[in-house]
Enzyme design. Structure first.
Site, mmCIF file in Angstrom:
data_model
loop_
_atom_site.group_PDB
_atom_site.id
_atom_site.type_symbol
_atom_site.label_atom_id
_atom_site.label_comp_id
_atom_site.label_asym_id
_atom_site.label_seq_id
_atom_site.Cartn_x
_atom_site.Cartn_y
_atom_site.Cartn_z
ATOM 1 N N SER A 48 2.035 0.647 1.092
ATOM 2 C CA SER A 48 2.098 -0.583 0.299
ATOM 3 C C SER A 48 3.489 -0.930 -0.188
ATOM 4 C CB SER A 48 1.159 -0.483 -0.906
ATOM 5 O OG SER A 48 1.560 0.552 -1.763
ATOM 6 N N ASP A 336 3.196 -3.565 -11.201
ATOM 7 C CA ASP A 336 1.941 -2.961 -11.630
ATOM 8 C C ASP A 336 2.238 -1.514 -12.002
ATOM 9 O OD1 ASP A 336 2.137 -1.610 -9.193
ATOM 10 O OD2 ASP A 336 0.577 -2.778 -8.209
ATOM 11 N N HIS A 339 4.005 -0.095 -8.272
ATOM 12 C CA HIS A 339 4.993 -0.763 -7.424
ATOM 13 C C HIS A 339 6.057 -1.486 -8.240
ATOM 14 C CE1 HIS A 339 1.120 -0.590 -5.246
ATOM 15 N NE2 HIS A 339 1.883 -0.243 -4.226
#
Length: 364
Positions: A48, A336, A339
């Site tokens: 991600s 978040d 990240h």
């Protein structure tokens, strides 16, 4: 686009795993290539930290194609990037190729996008085969399968000779290991009971070696491999492993540092064994740790929690349209609980290229 990957569906039972991935970057940092260095295309594999939307049409909790993700992206569109804006894939692509690096599985992918490179990364993936199974995401084997399919499609567009030129001259980037450490080794699996740090990093490196050799066999020569970040210091892992005062998870970071040391040795060895290869270790551990420990140096105020929700646990499905967001994202290192923000990513991208770019682009 009708792709065997677009039409595939996960068949394993969904295991909900909250804690996902990490990495890198600035508004004042200027990201530059070494002088006189070019490449025809860029290809990105991983998790991600570099995914630009390959999980959007997959049944998985590891997606980011809903608000508040993309809050500062052009048009405030949630594209599947796990941040408020661009991610490292885009930042490195725009140095030489194009403003945004599209996801290979994007149904609106254009022919020109194929010629200049795409992203195969999938949020939640890892070197350990158990990692993508838990997250219900595309494994590294799946991502190689996408590359093989891509090669056939590219040959149909530009011919075999031009395809071979593109494959051998392009830039390849790999960003993995965060989910292996956070979600699997220290997550709800039996891995840490079966493996100590040394044997688990050896397991990760076994699969890293397999992936790199297969990538080389398909034509890749210039490959940048990001090391593990200080995963114990991302907000979610502070919450899970940092005790009452949410300190950095020491075990997480020790495992990350051991993996990085072994990865460096592995890449040196592979370069000796594989003619014309340039596999380069890219250190993001220290640039990110510096941002976390000294946020004020780059104008940040908060590094121990993210901008989304409470900032201490929200990531993926629990950072969602119902979540409140911070007043000023520029104050935060993290978007978040896992990240970094676009601004933080820019700072780290700039630092990585400053430190390791010359070796990656041919200056020893």
């Amino acid at each position: 686009m009708h792709s065997l990957f677009v039409n595939s569906h996960p068949c394993s039972i969904l295991l909900f795993n909250l804690i996902l991935l990490v990495l890198f970057y600035n508004t004042t940092a200027v990201i530059k290539l070494p002088p006189n260095e070019t490449y025809p295309a860029i290809f990105v594999f991983g998790d991600s930290t570099v995914d630009t939307g390959n999980n959007n049409n997959r049944i998985t909790p590891t997606r980011a194609n809903y608000s508040p993700y993309g809050y500062d992206f052009k048009g405030k569109v949630a594209t599947g990037r796990f941040s408020n804006g661009k991610v490292p894939s885009d930042m490195i692509a725009e140095l030489e190729i194009k403003e945004l690096l599209p996801a290979y599985l994007d149904p609106s992918l254009q022919t020109q996008d194929l010629i200049t490179g795409v992203c195969f990364a999938s949020g939640g993936s890892g070197y350990d085969p158990l990692t993508p199974k838990i997250a219900l995401t595309w494994s590294m084997s799946d991502q190689l399968g996408m590359l093989k399919e891509y090669i056939v499609r590219l040959q149909g567009i530009v011919g075999v000779n031009r395809t071979n030129f593109i494959l051998t001259r392009s830039l390849y980037l790999i960003s993995l290991s965060s989910c292996d450490i956070a979600n699997v080794y220290f997550g709800p699996t039996s891995r840490r009971y079966k493996y100590d740090f040394a044997s688990y990093t050896d397991l990760m490196l076994k699969y890293a070696t397999k992936f790199l050799k297969e990538l080389y066999s398909l034509g890749a020569r210039r490959i940048g491999v990001f090391g593990a970040p200080p995963i114990g210091c991302v907000p979610s892992q502070r919450t899970v492993a940092g005790g009452l005062h949410r300190q950095c998870g020491e075990g997480h970071n020790q495992l990350a540092m051991l993996f990085n040391a072994k990865l460096t040795t592995l890449l040196d060895s592979l370069n000796k064994d594989m003619p014309n290869s340039r596999m380069v270790y890219l250190d993001i551990y220290n640039p990110l740790l510096d941002l976390i420990e000294h946020p004020e140096k780059n104008g940040f105020k908060i590094a121990e929690k993210g901008c989304c929700g409470t900032g201490i646990i929200e990531v993926g499905p629990i950072c969602n349209p119902l979540s409140t967001i911070c007043t000023d994202v520029n104050d935060y290192v993290f978007w978040d609980s896992f990240h970094p923000t676009e601004r933080a990513y820019k700072i780290i991208t700039s630092q990585v290229l400053k430190n390791d770019g010359n070796r990656l682009f041919g200056h020893q």
